[in-house]
Scaffold this motif. Structure first.
Motif, PDB file in Angstrom:
ATOM      1  N   HIS A 179       2.815  13.318   2.457  1.00 28.11           N
ATOM      2  CA  HIS A 179       2.311  13.446   3.827  1.00 28.11           C
ATOM      3  C   HIS A 179       3.189  12.781   4.872  1.00 28.11           C
ATOM      4  O   HIS A 179       2.979  13.004   6.068  1.00 28.11           O
ATOM      5  CB  HIS A 179       0.887  12.897   3.928  1.00 28.11           C
ATOM      6  N   VAL A 180       4.156  11.977   4.472  1.00 30.72           N
ATOM      7  CA  VAL A 180       4.947  11.232   5.457  1.00 30.72           C
ATOM      8  C   VAL A 180       5.780  12.155   6.341  1.00 30.72           C
ATOM      9  O   VAL A 180       6.114  11.808   7.478  1.00 30.72           O
ATOM     10  CB  VAL A 180       5.819  10.175   4.750  1.00 30.72           C
ATOM     11  N   LEU A 181       6.109  13.355   5.844  1.00 26.57           N
ATOM     12  CA  LEU A 181       6.877  14.327   6.623  1.00 26.57           C
ATOM     13  C   LEU A 181       6.015  15.491   7.104  1.00 26.57           C
ATOM     14  O   LEU A 181       6.519  16.569   7.416  1.00 26.57           O
ATOM     15  CB  LEU A 181       8.047  14.854   5.792  1.00 26.57           C
ATOM     16  N   ASP A 182       4.718  15.266   7.227  1.00 16.27           N
ATOM     17  CA  ASP A 182       3.820  16.325   7.686  1.00 16.27           C
ATOM     18  C   ASP A 182       4.175  16.832   9.075  1.00 16.27           C
ATOM     19  O   ASP A 182       3.822  17.962   9.439  1.00 16.27           O
ATOM     20  CB  ASP A 182       2.375  15.823   7.695  1.00 16.27           C
ATOM     21  N   TRP A 183       4.859  16.021   9.858  1.00 14.27           N
ATOM     22  CA  TRP A 183       5.264  16.397  11.212  1.00 14.27           C
ATOM     23  C   TRP A 183       6.782  16.443  11.324  1.00 14.27           C
ATOM     24  O   TRP A 183       7.368  16.167  12.371  1.00 14.27           O
ATOM     25  CB  TRP A 183       4.608  15.462  12.226  1.00 14.27           C
ATOM     26  N   GLY A 184       7.414  16.801  10.214  1.00 13.40           N
ATOM     27  CA  GLY A 184       8.847  17.037  10.211  1.00 13.40           C
ATOM     28  C   GLY A 184       9.666  15.769  10.315  1.00 13.40           C
ATOM     29  O   GLY A 184       9.152  14.646  10.257  1.00 13.40           O
ATOM     30  N   THR A 185      10.966  15.947  10.478  1.00 14.12           N
ATOM     31  CA  THR A 185      11.873  14.800  10.546  1.00 14.12           C
ATOM     32  C   THR A 185      11.664  13.997  11.827  1.00 14.12           C
ATOM     33  O   THR A 185      11.882  12.784  11.842  1.00 14.12           O
ATOM     34  CB  THR A 185      13.330  15.249  10.428  1.00 14.12           C
ATOM     35  N   ILE A 238       0.839  -1.190   0.000  1.00  9.93           N
ATOM     36  CA  ILE A 238       0.000   0.000   0.000  1.00  9.93           C
ATOM     37  C   ILE A 238       0.881   1.250   0.000  1.00  9.93           C
ATOM     38  O   ILE A 238       2.057   1.192   0.352  1.00  9.93           O
ATOM     39  CB  ILE A 238      -0.940   0.053   1.225  1.00  9.93           C
ATOM     40  N   ASN A 239       0.295   2.375  -0.392  1.00  7.04           N
ATOM     41  CA  ASN A 239       0.914   3.672  -0.166  1.00  7.04           C
ATOM     42  C   ASN A 239       0.326   4.219   1.134  1.00  7.04           C
ATOM     43  O   ASN A 239      -0.856   4.544   1.197  1.00  7.04           O
ATOM     44  CB  ASN A 239       0.621   4.635  -1.313  1.00  7.04           C
ATOM     45  N   LEU A 240       1.144   4.303   2.180  1.00  5.59           N
ATOM     46  CA  LEU A 240       0.677   4.780   3.480  1.00  5.59           C
ATOM     47  C   LEU A 240       0.765   6.297   3.508  1.00  5.59           C
ATOM     48  O   LEU A 240       1.854   6.868   3.609  1.00  5.59           O
ATOM     49  CB  LEU A 240       1.499   4.167   4.609  1.00  5.59           C
ATOM     50  N   GLU A 241      -0.395   6.944   3.447  1.00  3.16           N
ATOM     51  CA  GLU A 241      -0.461   8.388   3.236  1.00  3.16           C
ATOM     52  C   GLU A 241      -0.603   9.134   4.566  1.00  3.16           C
ATOM     53  O   GLU A 241      -1.508   9.944   4.757  1.00  3.16           O
ATOM     54  CB  GLU A 241      -1.656   8.679   2.308  1.00  3.16           C
ATOM     55  N   THR A 242       0.277   8.856   5.513  1.00  2.00           N
ATOM     56  CA  THR A 242       0.244   9.557   6.788  1.00  2.00           C
ATOM     57  C   THR A 242       1.526   9.304   7.558  1.00  2.00           C
ATOM     58  O   THR A 242       2.181   8.274   7.369  1.00  2.00           O
ATOM     59  CB  THR A 242      -0.954   9.088   7.650  1.00  2.00           C
ATOM     60  N   ALA A 243       1.877  10.250   8.411  1.00  2.00           N
ATOM     61  CA  ALA A 243       2.903   9.997   9.415  1.00  2.00           C
ATOM     62  C   ALA A 243       2.290   9.127  10.514  1.00  2.00           C
ATOM     63  O   ALA A 243       1.076   9.126  10.723  1.00  2.00           O
ATOM     64  CB  ALA A 243       3.414  11.308   9.998  1.00  2.00           C
ATOM     65  N   VAL A 244       3.138   8.379  11.206  1.00  2.00           N
ATOM     66  CA  VAL A 244       2.701   7.543  12.329  1.00  2.00           C
ATOM     67  C   VAL A 244       3.493   8.010  13.541  1.00  2.00           C
ATOM     68  O   VAL A 244       4.579   7.519  13.825  1.00  2.00           O
ATOM     69  CB  VAL A 244       2.928   6.048  12.045  1.00  2.00           C
ATOM     70  N   SER A 245       2.941   8.996  14.230  1.00  2.00           N
ATOM     71  CA  SER A 245       3.756   9.665  15.246  1.00  2.00           C
ATOM     72  C   SER A 245       2.882  10.502  16.185  1.00  2.00           C
ATOM     73  O   SER A 245       1.834  11.007  15.794  1.00  2.00           O
ATOM     74  CB  SER A 245       4.784  10.580  14.565  1.00  2.00           C
ATOM     75  N   ARG A 246       3.352  10.661  17.409  1.00  2.00           N
ATOM     76  CA  ARG A 246       2.762  11.612  18.350  1.00  2.00           C
ATOM     77  C   ARG A 246       3.661  12.841  18.522  1.00  2.00           C
ATOM     78  O   ARG A 246       3.355  13.712  19.334  1.00  2.00           O
ATOM     79  CB  ARG A 246       2.550  10.946  19.714  1.00  2.00           C
ATOM     80  N   HIS A 247       4.758  12.880  17.805  1.00  3.82           N
ATOM     81  CA  HIS A 247       5.749  13.927  18.003  1.00  3.82           C
ATOM     82  C   HIS A 247       5.952  14.764  16.739  1.00  3.82           C
ATOM     83  O   HIS A 247       5.365  14.485  15.699  1.00  3.82           O
ATOM     84  CB  HIS A 247       7.072  13.314  18.470  1.00  3.82           C
ATOM     85  N   GLY A 248       6.810  15.749  16.850  1.00  2.00           N
ATOM     86  CA  GLY A 248       7.112  16.627  15.734  1.00  2.00           C
ATOM     87  C   GLY A 248       6.215  17.846  15.705  1.00  2.00           C
ATOM     88  O   GLY A 248       5.265  17.991  16.486  1.00  2.00           O
ATOM     89  N   ARG A 249       6.528  18.759  14.802  1.00  2.18           N
ATOM     90  CA  ARG A 249       5.751  19.976  14.601  1.00  2.18           C
ATOM     91  C   ARG A 249       5.104  19.946  13.226  1.00  2.18           C
ATOM     92  O   ARG A 249       5.703  19.470  12.269  1.00  2.18           O
ATOM     93  CB  ARG A 249       6.651  21.205  14.713  1.00  2.18           C
ATOM     94  N   PRO A 250       3.879  20.489  13.130  1.00  2.00           N
ATOM     95  CA  PRO A 250       3.208  20.459  11.820  1.00  2.00           C
ATOM     96  C   PRO A 250       3.932  21.331  10.799  1.00  2.00           C
ATOM     97  O   PRO A 250       4.257  22.477  11.072  1.00  2.00           O
ATOM     98  CB  PRO A 250       1.814  21.000  12.134  1.00  2.00           C
ATOM     99  N   GLU A 251       4.187  20.762   9.641  1.00  2.00           N
ATOM    100  CA  GLU A 251       4.757  21.527   8.539  1.00  2.00           C
ATOM    101  C   GLU A 251       3.748  22.585   8.078  1.00  2.00           C
ATOM    102  O   GLU A 251       2.534  22.383   8.147  1.00  2.00           O
ATOM    103  CB  GLU A 251       5.097  20.595   7.374  1.00  2.00           C
ATOM    104  N   GLN A 252       4.256  23.692   7.586  1.00  2.18           N
ATOM    105  CA  GLN A 252       3.393  24.785   7.131  1.00  2.18           C
ATOM    106  C   GLN A 252       2.889  24.471   5.730  1.00  2.18           C
ATOM    107  O   GLN A 252       3.343  25.030   4.743  1.00  2.18           O
ATOM    108  CB  GLN A 252       4.175  26.104   7.152  1.00  2.18           C
ATOM    109  N   LYS A 253       1.915  23.557   5.654  1.00  2.00           N
ATOM    110  CA  LYS A 253       1.406  23.149   4.347  1.00  2.00           C
ATOM    111  C   LYS A 253      -0.117  23.061   4.284  1.00  2.00           C
ATOM    112  O   LYS A 253      -0.669  22.681   3.270  1.00  2.00           O
ATOM    113  CB  LYS A 253       2.049  21.827   3.888  1.00  2.00           C
ATOM    114  N   GLY A 254      -0.797  23.365   5.377  1.00  2.00           N
ATOM    115  CA  GLY A 254      -2.247  23.422   5.333  1.00  2.00           C
ATOM    116  C   GLY A 254      -2.951  22.172   5.799  1.00  2.00           C
ATOM    117  O   GLY A 254      -3.952  22.238   6.503  1.00  2.00           O
TER     118      GLY A 254
END
Length: 370
Positions: free
Chosen positions: A126-132, A83-99
């Motif tokens: 979307h995998v980096l929606d919450w940064g590195t 599958i193409n997993l279209e999301t980060a899997v995380s409770r951490h990080g900051r939201p990227e400025q992308k809307g």
């Protein structure tokens, strides 16, 4: 002629997005806060879906979202599920400025494992929606759950490396994940020698193809089969750009790729068989939380397909069965009646442009003919 046991049976899907509303109804929801222009809480997406199709009795169990898909897996027994997993899997990080920023709770990742998925492609927008930090936790979560991934990594080498799926007889299936700018992957998301990110192509030119072909050919051993899984193009529109066609053909001709798995469009697109090799230009969405969101209704993003391909030992396509689906209450259901007919007619029209046709097959499936 190859015996039946030599056939490799694959399940392929486009976007699987288990964030926001879906994460909210699973057993371990994450922070519901959103940073979108109009929606600030993930629960709103649950309310929209319930308003359209009825109550979702949450929390649901981890198998819930797969619905009728689980019966199809049991019936068809694919050896590999991608599958193409279209999301980060995380409770951490900051939201990227992308809307729009997607993430699911790591504790809810068993919802992916529940379908027996073998490989999650991560080279998407979307995998980096919450940064590195979000990417690092995504990679760690997949690894700790025994899940292979492709297309993103802690550095360029790991992002560009294939997922290696051993097969009987010492053979392997290699899955390479790639993404393009026009799918919405920002330029600073590219993985480098010193920076985590995705395997992002600058474009679909011959110049971009050369290093891809080089590493695929160098990594491929006799008997291996290769899937190139590419996140490319916009969300809406049936047209297939000529540069995609040329690049897909070149992957087969120059890089030894056996199957091109394209995704990014939120709806199904045409299918081609080129020199007996399968090219899926846009698989559509299999799972998301978009129920009740208005707009683009002519493309029927709530309707999708499960793709079951059988390859012979040389990678040539033996058969492709397509199971029509519809999303209802965040669950994959079989498409029936007018919905099924729309999928059949639309797919027939788009495949005819690429030299293929759709026939009614066994067990409620569509069958590709070429």
């Amino acid at each position: 002629m190859a015996v039946v046991t030599d056939t490799l049976k694959l399940f392929l899907a486009g976007d699987v997005m288990t964030a926001r509303g879906i994460d909210s109804v699973l057993p371990h929801p994450g922070d519901p806060r959103l940073y979108e222009a109009y929606v600030k809480n993930a629960g709103v997406y649950v309310q929209l879906a319930e308003r359209l199709n009825g109550s979702i009795p949450h929390p649901v169990d981890f198998t819930y979202v797969w619905g009728d898909a689980l019966d199809e897996f049991g019936l068809r027994q694919p050896q590999v599920r991608i599958i193409n997993l279209e999301t980060a899997v995380s409770r951490h990080g900051r939201p990227e400025q992308k809307g729009i920023n997607y993430r699911m709770s790591p504790e809810n990742f068993p919802a992916i494992s529940a379908a027996g998925i073998d490989c999650c492609v991560l080279a998407n927008n979307h995998v980096l929606d919450w940064g590195t930090a979000g990417l690092a936790e995504t990679l760690d979560t997949l690894s700790s759950n025994g899940m292979c991934s492709a297309g993103a990594g802690h550095d360029r080498q790991s992002a560009e490396a294939p997922a290696v799926l051993p097969q009987p007889g010492g053979r392997r299936l290699l899955v390479y994940g790639l993404g393009t700018p026009d799918s919405g992957i920002p330029p600073d998301w590219v993985a480098t020698d010193r920076h985590a990110g995705v395997a992002r192509l600058e474009d679909l030119s011959r110049q971009s193809l050369r290093p891809v072909a080089k590493r695929i050919l160098e990594g491929k051993s006799p008997g291996d089969l290769v899937v190139a899984s590419i996140h490319w193009g916009g969300n809406w529109g049936f047209d297939i750009p000529q540069e995609q066609v040329r690049f897909a053909h070149a992957l087969i001709d120059k890089a030894g790729v056996d199957l091109v798995h394209g995704h990014s469009s939120h709806h199904i697109k045409g299918i081609e068989v080129y020199r007996e090799h399968l090219i899926l230009y846009g698989c559509g969405d299999l799972l998301n939380d978009y129920e009740g969101i208005e707009g683009h209704t002519a493309f029927r993003g709530d309707l999708g397909l499960m793709y079951f391909a059988a390859l012979d030992p040389s990678g040539r396509l033996q058969s492709l069965d397509l199971i029509p689906t519809r999303l209802r209450r965040f669950r994959i259901c079989r498409a029936e009646g007018d919905d099924r007919q729309w999928l059949h007619d639309t797919l027939s029209r788009e495949c005819a442009r690429l030299g293929c046709s759709i026939q009614l097959g066994a067990d409620n499936a569509f069958a590709l003919r070429w």
